[in-house]
Design an enzyme around this catalytic site. Structure first.
Site, PDB file in Angstrom:
ATOM      1  N   CYS A   1     -24.079   3.742 -18.511  1.00 17.70           N
ATOM      2  CA  CYS A   1     -22.986   4.010 -18.098  1.00 17.70           C
ATOM      3  C   CYS A   1     -22.218   2.852 -16.921  1.00 17.70           C
ATOM      4  CB  CYS A   1     -22.904   5.223 -17.095  1.00 17.70           C
ATOM      5  SG  CYS A   1     -24.029   5.060 -15.629  1.00 17.70           S
TER       6      CYS A   1
ATOM      7  N   CYS B   1      12.632 -15.668  15.239  1.00 17.17           N
ATOM      8  CA  CYS B   1      11.919 -14.343  15.574  1.00 17.17           C
ATOM      9  C   CYS B   1      10.664 -14.368  16.212  1.00 17.17           C
ATOM     10  CB  CYS B   1      12.065 -13.381  14.224  1.00 17.17           C
ATOM     11  SG  CYS B   1      13.589 -12.894  13.428  1.00 17.17           S
TER      12      CYS B   1
ATOM     13  N   HIS C   1       7.124 -13.116  20.776  1.00 20.76           N
ATOM     14  CA  HIS C   1       6.032 -13.464  21.661  1.00 20.76           C
ATOM     15  C   HIS C   1       6.582 -13.761  23.106  1.00 20.76           C
ATOM     16  CE1 HIS C   1       4.312 -14.251  17.598  1.00 20.76           C
ATOM     17  NE2 HIS C   1       3.333 -13.845  18.364  1.00 20.76           N
TER      18      HIS C   1
ATOM     19  N   HIS D   1     -23.984   7.552 -11.334  1.00 20.20           N
ATOM     20  CA  HIS D   1     -23.264   7.623 -12.426  1.00 20.20           C
ATOM     21  C   HIS D   1     -21.892   7.015 -12.537  1.00 20.20           C
ATOM     22  CE1 HIS D   1     -22.283   8.887 -16.823  1.00 20.20           C
ATOM     23  NE2 HIS D   1     -21.606   9.672 -16.244  1.00 20.20           N
TER      24      HIS D   1
END
Length: 763
Positions: free
Chosen positions: A414, A628, A633, A678
């Protein structure tokens, strides 16, 4: 054809990677290793990937293979390092053999027993080829009944004993009762060089009245203290075909001494040439015939594998009549069950398909199979192989849907069925591997893959199980694994063998870590212990994994195979994982222009400390333009963050980036799922949310031991309904109440397959 490895144990903490602890075992190909190097690229056992790391040689100590196997049986790195430092214990463990009397620690007790088995309990995770070496011990005397096994581990029998009279233990809990300087194996090994042990099914040469003759061992027996070999003869002393003789052991030699042809058809060269082609299609439950001295015998293969002390592939047969020698046991070890005197163990190559049923074979031509076989063995074909395109959205119902559709499963196949169906049924992203030039010895595998599997799957919607078994046998024959035809494996192991070792496909994945590029074929998602994910998407899992490991993509992959985070096949890290129909990998790339997540201008910095900051979004890489980034920050909670500059291609600085910058995305095309060992697969075959199909190679079965599996493919539009739910709604869904097979997709995902519709055109 396997690469020889040199193993090491980590004795110090490496600078990188930080998540690796002392006590971990690693390896490198022998040709890479030199005592003069100061650093060495190694792969860590258990990482389930082929990513290598450069480790300072001073942090490692060399191991031989047996030492590595003993230490790998210990589950904790710290314990492994502790026992490595006690080298005497390792040396003692290496002297232990089956039959040795020992004591084994179990809880607070020391129990007495005898070693019945030494070896692995589970197969190794690819590509390690290394698993722990354990000792199977049968308890003795008053300690009987204090164990926890009858010799069976994970449904496989390693030795036989009464219930709770056995224990499996690593070497750290086992001690010999006698001094180790008394090596019990020396006399055995010295005598073994004089007379090689014989087993049923062996071809032998025997001597009667100064004549040399050939035959096959049926049984080895003892009479009045002397050993005899019962042999099914090719010709008897009168030159007649067939018959059985009993010959004293000293007059029998294993193998065949070259001699003038004796007029037997079975000894002529054409049969030798076609020997493989006749037994390669055989598997468990095949009906076969066998030439014994009394004539042809017929039976069913109940077991295929290797017997103790043997390297050849053997078959355990249940015969139709009482011409066998046991009830399914060999040397007191049970391999299958059948009535007494019905079991016979022979070489698989001694078996042939039952000629009484040849008219019922799926091959209606008596000569064509041999022609095909010859073509595959030489790598050439008399017919032109044409390309069959993947099944389109419009063709799904006509070609693929129904019972006896897809790939027919057989004997633990399988993992291979689901992987091949996922890759080739509705996608062409890896079709290049079907046509690229390859080595002559590997060409038959490529031919089988294209001619017998991919093309029939796409044109007829069905592949017989015998073609998958043929591929497995070819892989096993070339030495990539002894158990490809019998054991269950993981899809990634099979895929890496095919792509890397057989077809030498360029690695699909190039990862950038610390400025260095590492290559791989699939990526195992790992998460740090501090993650906050509860109901994650695949996008979130990939971002978290890259963040914790400090990875980036060096380039856009044409195909991305993602293994979901699990603790082995049985233990899932999450109850549900939400499929991401698209993976946005723009922010995961190490190079290329990127947009500031706040203003859309050209991004210049990335902050890994902001990764989990909920002020922006729950997860994801946080990239900013310089303006930005400075503003973000300046906040007191982020002043300690350390943004890093992005690698911006020349020509982009100073000119900005349009707000309509194209983002790099991969689309989902298949998912492999696993439940109770399986594998099944889901295919996203069209653009609509409900365009999903489900494939199971063993959905049903016709008959029992002598029957066959029925594969099935069916649509599962219910998946789309759940994908349209909000995370909160999806979290409230009880798995057992989910409609159709949707539960298996959301709860049992093992590997996600994504493709780049643009990059696959160039690879």
């Amino acid at each position: 054809m396997t690469t020889e490895k040199q193993y090491f144990i980590l004795t110090g903490k490496p600078e990188y990677p930080q998540h690796i602890s002392p006590g971990r075992i690693c390896y490198t190909p022998v040709f890479n290793y030199s005592v003069e190097v100061t650093k060495l690229k190694v792969i860590f056992v258990g990482s389930r990937s082929s990513l290598d790391y450069e480790i300072d040689i001073s942090c490692m100590k060399q191991l031989d293979v047996k030492e590595a196997e003993l230490l790998q049986a210990l589950s904790e790195d710290q314990e492994r390092l502790k026992w490595f430092k006690q080298r005497d214990a390792l040396k003692i463990a290496l002297t232990l053999t089956e039959g040795t009397a020992v004591t084994v620690e179990e809880g607070a007790e020391k129990l007495r027993g005898i070693i019945r088995y030494i070896g692995e309990l589970t197969r190794p995770n690819y590509p390690d080829n290394l698993t722990g070496m354990f000792f199977g011990i049968e308890l003795q005397g008053e300690d009987r009944g204090k164990g926890n096994t009858n010799g069976i581990y994970s449904h496989k029998t390693f030795f036989t004993c009464k219930k709770d009279c056995g224990i499996f233990a690593p070497f750290s809990r086992v001690r010999p009762l006698v001094p180790t300087s008394l090596s019990p194996s020396v006399p055995e090994s010295s005598s073994q060089t004089e007379t090689e042990e014989l087993f049923p099914g062996d071809r032998v040469t025997y001597f009667i009245n100064n004549y040399c003759r050939h035959g096959m061992v049926v049984d080895v027996l003892e009479k009045d203290g002397e050993q005899f070999v019962r042999i099914s003869t090719d010709t008897d002393e009168n030159g007649k075909t067939g018959g059985e003789v009993e010959v004293p052991l000293q007059f029998v030699a294993k193998g065949e001494v070259p001699a003038v042809a004796e007029g037997m058809d079975v000894d002529t060269s054409p049969v030798e040439v076609n020997a493989d082609s006749q037994f390669m299609s055989l598997s468990v439950n095949s009906v076969v015939e066998l030439a014994l001295g009394s004539g042809n015998s017929y039976g069913i293969i109940r077991w295929i594998g290797t017997l103790p002390g043997r390297q050849e592939t053997m078959a355990g047969l249940e015969l139709e009549d009482d011409k066998g020698v046991s009830d399914g046991t060999f040397k007191n070890e049970r391999f299958f069950k059948c009535p007494a005197k019905r079991a016979l163990f022979v070489k698989l190559s001694s078996c042939r398909p039952d000629s009484r049923f040849q008219s019922l074979s799926a091959n209606h031509s008596g000569t064509m199979p041999n022609l095909e076989e010859a073509e595959r063995e030489t790598g050439y074909s008399t017919e032109k192989l044409e390309t069959v395109p993947p099944v389109s959205t419009e063709q799904i119902n006509q070609v693929l849907i129904g019972r006896m559709k897809g790939i027919q499963g057989h004997c633990n196949s399988c993992y291979m069925d689901a992987a091949l169906f996922s890759l080739f049924s509705c996608s062409s992203v890896l079709d290049s591997m079907l046509f690229k030039s390859t080595e002559p010895q590997d060409a038959p595998i490529q031919y089988t893959l294209l001619h017998d599997i991919v093309n029939p799957l796409r044109s007829k919607g069905f592949v017989e199980g015998r073609h998958i078994m043929k591929l497995r046998q070819q892989l096993q024959k070339l030495g990539y694994s002894r158990s490809f035809t019998t054991d269950e494996k993981d899809p990634e192991e099979f895929l890496i063998v095919i792509m890397h070792h057989i077809l030498a496909l360029d690695p699909l994945l190039k990862l950038s870590a610390g400025g260095k590029v590492q290559e791989s074929y699939c990526y195992q998602i790992f998460l740090d212990q501090n993650h906050s994910l509860v109901l994650p998407t695949v996008q979130q899992l990939l971002e978290h994994s890259f963040h914790s490991a400090g990875l980036k993509l060096a380039e856009v992959p044409s195909c991305l195979m993602l293994q979901m985070p699990r603790f082995g096949k049985k233990f899932k890290m999450f109850d549900k994982i939400i499929p991401s129909l698209e993976l946005d990998i723009t922010d995961l790339l190490s190079e290329g222009p990127q947009q500031c997540m706040l203003c859309g201008n050209l991004a210049q910095e990335e902050c890994t400390d902001c990764f989990k900051d909920p002020a922006f979004s729950r997860t994801g890489f946080k990239i900013f333009c310089k303006t930005c980034s400075d503003q973000v920050h300046s906040h007191p909670q982020r002043r300690s963050h350390q943004p890093a500059r992005l690698d911006i291609p020349k020509g982009y600085l100073g000119r900005g980036v349009p707000h309509a910058l194209t983002r790099d995305k991969l689309e989902l095309f298949a998912v492999l799922c696993i439940e109770t060992s399986h594998y099944v697969s889901f295919i996203k075959y069209g653009p609509n949310s409900q365009d999903w199909i489900f494939f199971d190679s063993m959905a049903d079965r016709q008959g029992e031991r002598d029957g066959f599996n029925i594969p099935e493919v069916h649509t599962c539009p219910e998946v789309g309904m759940y994908l349209e739910m909000s995370p909160a709604e999806l979290a409230n869904q009880v798995p057992r109440d989910m409609k159709g097979v949707a539960k298996r997709l959301f709860c049992d995902a093992y590997m996600y397959l994504y493709q780049s519709t643009s990059m696959c055109l160039y690879r």
